[in-house]
Design a protein around this motif. Structure first.
Motif, PDB file in Angstrom:
ATOM      1  N   LEU A 184       0.833  -1.203   0.000  1.00 37.40           N
ATOM      2  CA  LEU A 184       0.000   0.000   0.000  1.00 37.40           C
ATOM      3  C   LEU A 184       0.869   1.255   0.000  1.00 37.40           C
ATOM      4  O   LEU A 184       0.587   2.226  -0.717  1.00 37.40           O
ATOM      5  N   ALA A 185       1.928   1.251   0.816  1.00 39.00           N
ATOM      6  CA  ALA A 185       2.815   2.411   0.862  1.00 39.00           C
ATOM      7  C   ALA A 185       3.558   2.590  -0.457  1.00 39.00           C
ATOM      8  O   ALA A 185       3.785   3.718  -0.915  1.00 39.00           O
ATOM      9  N   GLN A 186       3.923   1.478  -1.081  1.00 39.70           N
ATOM     10  CA  GLN A 186       4.599   1.555  -2.375  1.00 39.70           C
ATOM     11  C   GLN A 186       3.674   2.120  -3.441  1.00 39.70           C
ATOM     12  O   GLN A 186       4.070   2.962  -4.262  1.00 39.70           O
ATOM     13  N   SER A 187       2.423   1.672  -3.429  1.00 40.70           N
ATOM     14  CA  SER A 187       1.439   2.194  -4.378  1.00 40.70           C
ATOM     15  C   SER A 187       1.229   3.689  -4.169  1.00 40.70           C
ATOM     16  O   SER A 187       1.157   4.469  -5.129  1.00 40.70           O
ATOM     17  N   ASP A 188       1.170   4.096  -2.907  1.00 39.48           N
ATOM     18  CA  ASP A 188       0.996   5.514  -2.598  1.00 39.48           C
ATOM     19  C   ASP A 188       2.209   6.321  -3.060  1.00 39.48           C
ATOM     20  O   ASP A 188       2.059   7.412  -3.637  1.00 39.48           O
ATOM     21  N   TRP A 189       3.404   5.798  -2.849  1.00 37.56           N
ATOM     22  CA  TRP A 189       4.627   6.502  -3.265  1.00 37.56           C
ATOM     23  C   TRP A 189       4.661   6.693  -4.781  1.00 37.56           C
ATOM     24  O   TRP A 189       5.062   7.749  -5.275  1.00 37.56           O
ATOM     25  N   ASN A 190       4.228   5.687  -5.504  1.00 40.74           N
ATOM     26  CA  ASN A 190       4.314   5.732  -6.969  1.00 40.74           C
ATOM     27  C   ASN A 190       3.232   6.588  -7.617  1.00 40.74           C
ATOM     28  O   ASN A 190       3.226   6.753  -8.836  1.00 40.74           O
ATOM     29  N   TYR A 201       2.972   9.728  -7.225  1.00 43.39           N
ATOM     30  CA  TYR A 201       3.457  11.098  -7.339  1.00 43.39           C
ATOM     31  C   TYR A 201       4.736  11.148  -8.162  1.00 43.39           C
ATOM     32  O   TYR A 201       5.486  10.171  -8.259  1.00 43.39           O
ATOM     33  N   GLU A 202       4.984  12.317  -8.754  1.00 48.03           N
ATOM     34  CA  GLU A 202       6.043  12.468  -9.743  1.00 48.03           C
ATOM     35  C   GLU A 202       7.449  12.263  -9.182  1.00 48.03           C
ATOM     36  O   GLU A 202       8.400  12.093  -9.945  1.00 48.03           O
ATOM     37  N   ASN A 203       7.600  12.313  -7.852  1.00 49.30           N
ATOM     38  CA  ASN A 203       8.936  12.117  -7.300  1.00 49.30           C
ATOM     39  C   ASN A 203       9.341  10.642  -7.273  1.00 49.30           C
ATOM     40  O   ASN A 203      10.452  10.313  -6.880  1.00 49.30           O
ATOM     41  N   SER A 204       8.456   9.754  -7.714  1.00 49.98           N
ATOM     42  CA  SER A 204       8.800   8.344  -7.861  1.00 49.98           C
ATOM     43  C   SER A 204       9.198   8.067  -9.305  1.00 49.98           C
ATOM     44  O   SER A 204       8.531   8.504 -10.245  1.00 49.98           O
ATOM     45  N   TRP A 205      10.280   7.294  -9.491  1.00 46.53           N
ATOM     46  CA  TRP A 205      10.675   6.965 -10.866  1.00 46.53           C
ATOM     47  C   TRP A 205       9.757   5.912 -11.484  1.00 46.53           C
ATOM     48  O   TRP A 205       9.849   5.627 -12.663  1.00 46.53           O
ATOM     49  N   ASP A 206       8.843   5.346 -10.681  1.00 51.47           N
ATOM     50  CA  ASP A 206       7.846   4.426 -11.214  1.00 51.47           C
ATOM     51  C   ASP A 206       6.487   5.095 -11.402  1.00 51.47           C
ATOM     52  O   ASP A 206       5.474   4.418 -11.583  1.00 51.47           O
ATOM     53  N   PHE A 207       6.480   6.408 -11.362  1.00 48.07           N
ATOM     54  CA  PHE A 207       5.241   7.157 -11.572  1.00 48.07           C
ATOM     55  C   PHE A 207       4.727   6.947 -12.995  1.00 48.07           C
ATOM     56  O   PHE A 207       5.476   7.029 -13.963  1.00 48.07           O
ATOM     57  N   LYS A 208       3.410   6.681 -13.127  1.00 50.41           N
ATOM     58  CA  LYS A 208       2.786   6.523 -14.439  1.00 50.41           C
ATOM     59  C   LYS A 208       1.825   7.672 -14.739  1.00 50.41           C
ATOM     60  O   LYS A 208       1.928   8.336 -15.759  1.00 50.41           O
ATOM     61  N   VAL A 209       0.888   7.881 -13.854  1.00 49.25           N
ATOM     62  CA  VAL A 209      -0.120   8.912 -14.058  1.00 49.25           C
ATOM     63  C   VAL A 209      -0.658   9.324 -12.694  1.00 49.25           C
ATOM     64  O   VAL A 209      -0.807   8.498 -11.802  1.00 49.25           O
ATOM     65  N   HIS A 210      -0.926  10.602 -12.548  1.00 50.61           N
ATOM     66  CA  HIS A 210      -1.472  11.083 -11.285  1.00 50.61           C
ATOM     67  C   HIS A 210      -2.854  10.479 -11.076  1.00 50.61           C
ATOM     68  O   HIS A 210      -3.650  10.397 -12.020  1.00 50.61           O
ATOM     69  N   PRO A 211      -3.186  10.036  -9.880  1.00 48.17           N
ATOM     70  CA  PRO A 211      -4.474   9.358  -9.653  1.00 48.17           C
ATOM     71  C   PRO A 211      -5.682  10.209 -10.010  1.00 48.17           C
ATOM     72  O   PRO A 211      -6.731   9.673 -10.376  1.00 48.17           O
ATOM     73  N   VAL A 230       4.568  13.175 -21.382  1.00 49.01           N
ATOM     74  CA  VAL A 230       4.506  12.105 -20.393  1.00 49.01           C
ATOM     75  C   VAL A 230       4.357  10.738 -21.047  1.00 49.01           C
ATOM     76  O   VAL A 230       5.132   9.820 -20.793  1.00 49.01           O
ATOM     77  N   LEU A 231       3.375  10.595 -21.912  1.00 50.52           N
ATOM     78  CA  LEU A 231       3.112   9.284 -22.476  1.00 50.52           C
ATOM     79  C   LEU A 231       4.164   8.833 -23.466  1.00 50.52           C
ATOM     80  O   LEU A 231       4.329   7.645 -23.714  1.00 50.52           O
ATOM     81  N   THR A 232       4.889   9.776 -24.073  1.00 47.70           N
ATOM     82  CA  THR A 232       5.897   9.405 -25.072  1.00 47.70           C
ATOM     83  C   THR A 232       7.297   9.280 -24.489  1.00 47.70           C
ATOM     84  O   THR A 232       8.196   8.772 -25.146  1.00 47.70           O
TER      85      THR A 232
END
Length: 700
Positions: A646-652, A654-664, A682-684
């Motif tokens: 859950l904490a990992q999902s929350d971390w990801n 936001y943009e400060n995570s290198w595994d960030f995909k899209v803001h919720p 972002v997508l490209t």
């Protein structure tokens, strides 16, 4: 001066009502403010000899002075005079048993010393307490005043200006009761300022002769740097001070005195007087000692040689010195930083005191109550006897608002000993806790846990990691470099190589539990080649501690803590910092997740505040945590794994995570309403894991 005249009530200058000594002390500290701030804020440098007075002079708050004197001098008198009315005049005498002591000691022979007296606040209040004792014994106030300043009170100081204020304050107290006190032939005070003997002329040394010449020369050598060492000067033998003084007084000097013999003689006689005061045993010693650990080379060498086990700070040397300066059954009272109670630097001091002396009482103040010291403070009284009874402790850490609030809470505890922040405990309990912290509030159940629990170091010892020698050069946020230059998938397996330059780095950070703070990267190209080369060329301190654990999954935490601890799971692939991001490891993931659950519990927060209630959670504190087998439970492990996910999902998110995909917040927006930036950048931008790439000058 305008504020002195207009803002201070006239009654504060009335010697019959008290307060005037506080004004002298605060004024002296005020005029020392600028040199004090300069001295204590020196970056990485030692405080020099001339800066020590400004750096270490802190005026002692009035109620703390009264607590120290009431519970040392006052208690000493009550033990020997159980029917005394003095108790009703000791407003800050803490609750506790007063054991009757048979004694024939005359009042004129009782001695109290403050061997870092500053402007004399402690001595002046002690004067008032002695006056009450003399009144009980039938003395007139005139005779009592002269006897006190000549027989009972002693003071030493390295700063001449502070000494002059102390001398003045005591003379005014004596003059209050005896008009003849200002006549030099009537009164001789036992307060002195240290003087160096490096100005004693060679001719004077050559002229010394007889049985005691070598002893006198030894004393002169010991005091060659007295204005810096002051009361920590150590005598390795017993001297016959009377004979030494007679030897010097009998030395012949001619009228011309072209070699400065008279001046040298005067200095040596002063030094002999101070030496005798320092080697005398006292009934009571009370002081607010200097707080200093940035020693210059001479001071550092002397302290290490003579007080190796207590050399963490000057105040710890005074703690050791003063409890041994008093007679058996005597008291030593102090106001010091409270770090001596907990951290490893002062473990030998704690062990010595717990094993050999008795902590009579102690008040631990709120972390920032004493603003002048910029460090957390306590005040306490030791008795020079082996432990035999329970001590009285007051814990004020929950009461913010400054020293006046602390004072009021102490008075409440004295009025109501059943209050929940007053504790009575035996110091033998402290030895049951690793490191013997002065943790007087610990419950019997927790003491039992320390006895039966397995120290964490026996299961998973805390590991120190990398020291780069230049963090600004070698450590960056991951978005400062091209992300395809960062290796986020490095395995912990040995002999694995990587062509990439940057790797994830654990270095403490914000209050995130379970997972997070994965923002930093470190230049570890070719196993730290550039770090090593830079360190050798620039002579920077660098090191690769814990190298066998690099890139291994484990538990990391923030060494700097606040209200609670924050432990996080770190998947394999990261390097960790030596000081701010230490880690725990195990070859068994079940052990890691079970430990993580225990470490993030309120129980661990409670225990770490016992081991070290400062803001810094050290590896040594972690190693002492008692681990019980009950924490290794499949249900606990399962819950912890869910918390980490859950904490990992929350971390990801936001943009400060290198595994960030899209803001919720964007997940439920129709594709045709998304911004041009989101589509075009972002997508490209797959190479940067869906965040924009940019590059800073000088970072490759």
């Amino acid at each position: 001066m305008q504020h002195l005249i207009n803002d201070i009530d006239e009654v504060d200058f009335d010697v019959t009502r008290g307060g005037q000594v506080e004004i002298i002390g605060w004024l002296y500290q005020y005029y020392n403010t600028e040199p004090h701030d300069y001295a204590v804020n020196i970056t990485g440098g030692a405080v020099t000899k001339n800066e020590i007075p400004a750096a270490t002079q802190l005026f002692t708050t009035d109620w703390v002075v009264r607590y120290m004197v009431d519970n040392s001098l006052g208690k000493y008198w009550l033990e020997r005079h159980p029917n005394s009315d003095l108790k009703s005049n000791l407003d800050y005498l803490l609750p506790g048993e007063i054991q009757t002591v048979d004694s024939s000691e005359n009042l004129e022979d009782m001695r109290l010393i403050d061997n870092a007296m500053g402007s004399g606040h402690i001595l002046v209040y002690a004067f008032d307490v002695f006056m009450k004792m003399y009144a009980e014994q039938g003395y007139s106030s005139r005779d009592a005043a002269l006897s006190i300043v000549q027989n009972n009170l002693y003071g030493l100081e390295i700063d001449k200006r502070a000494y002059q204020l102390a001398y003045f304050a005591l003379m005014m107290k004596a003059r209050q009761y005896n008009r003849r006190a200002l006549q030099p032939e009537k009164v001789k005070l036992n307060v002195h300022v240290f003087e160096d003997t490096d100005t004693v002329s060679p001719e004077f040394l050559d002229a010394l002769s007889g049985e005691y010449a070598d002893d006198i020369k030894q004393i002169i050598e010991l005091f060659s740097n007295a204005r810096e060492l002051g009361s920590i000067i150590k005598f390795d033998k017993t001297f016959n001070w009377t004979k030494l003084r007679e030897n010097v007084e009998d030395m012949h000097t001619d009228a011309l005195d072209i070699f400065g013999m008279n001046q040298s003689k005067k200095i040596v006689l002063k030094v002999l007087t101070i030496g005798e005061i320092m080697s005398t045993k006292y009934d009571v010693a009370v002081t607010n000692p200097p707080y200093l650990n940035k020693f210059d080379p001479d001071m550092k060498k002397y302290v290490k040689k003579n007080y190796a086990d207590y050399s963490g700070d000057l105040f710890s040397v005074f703690i050791f010195n003063n409890i041994n300066l008093v007679k058996i059954g005597g008291y030593a009272a102090y106001m010091t930083p409270f770090v001596w109670m907990f951290i490893k630097t002062y473990e030998k001091l704690r062990s010595y005191l717990v094993a050999n002396k008795e902590i009579s009482s102690l008040i631990q103040m709120e972390y920032s109550a004493f603003e002048e010291a910029t460090v957390p403070i306590n005040t306490f009284v030791l008795k020079n006897v082996p432990n035999g009874s329970n001590g009285t402790y007051i814990k004020l850490s929950a009461f913010k608002g400054g020293m006046n609030v602390q004072r009021d809470k102490v008075l409440e505890a004295i009025a109501n000993p059943d209050i929940d922040y007053l504790y009575r405990t035996n110091q033998a309990n402290f030895k049951k806790i690793p490191g013997s912290p002065i943790a007087y509030w610990v419950s019997n159940q927790l003491l039992h846990d320390f006895l039966v629990g397995i120290p964490l170091k026996n299961i998973s010892p805390a590991q120190r990691g990398l020291t780069t020698g230049n963090n600004n050069l070698f450590i960056h946020d991951w978005w400062e470099v091209l992300f395809n230059h960062v290796d986020v998938s490095r395995s912990w397996r040995k002999n694995q190589t990587s062509k990439k330059k940057w790797f994830p780095y654990n270095k403490g950070g914000k209050n995130h539990k379970w997972f997070g703070n994965r923002e930093l990267i470190v230049n570890y190209y070719n196993s730290g080649q550039e770090i090593a080369e830079f360190g050798k060329i620039n002579k920077n301190s660098f090191g690769f501690q814990g190298k066998d654990y690099y890139f291994h999954s484990g538990i990391t935490w923030s060494a700097l803590t606040s209200a609670s601890n924050t432990f996080r799971y770190s998947p394999q692939g990261s390097i960790f910092d030596s000081n701010k991001g230490p880690m725990l490891f195990s070859n068994d993931d079940s052990t890691i997740f079970s430990l993580l659950g225990f470490l993030n519990s309120k129980v661990t927060t409670l225990i770490t505040k016992v081991l070290n209630p400062t803001l810094s959670l050290q590896n040594g504190d972690m190693d002492k945590l008692p681990i019980k087998k009950e924490i290794f439970d499949q249900n606990i492990e399962h819950v912890v794994r869910i918390n980490v996910l859950l904490a990992q999902s929350d971390w990801n998110e936001y943009e400060n995570s290198w595994d960030f995909k899209v803001h919720p917040l964007l997940l439920h927006i129709a594709d045709d309403n998304l911004s041009i930036w989101y589509y075009s950048v972002v997508l490209t931008n797959l190479g940067a894991k869906n965040v924009p790439i940019f590059r800073l000058w000088g970072v490759k």
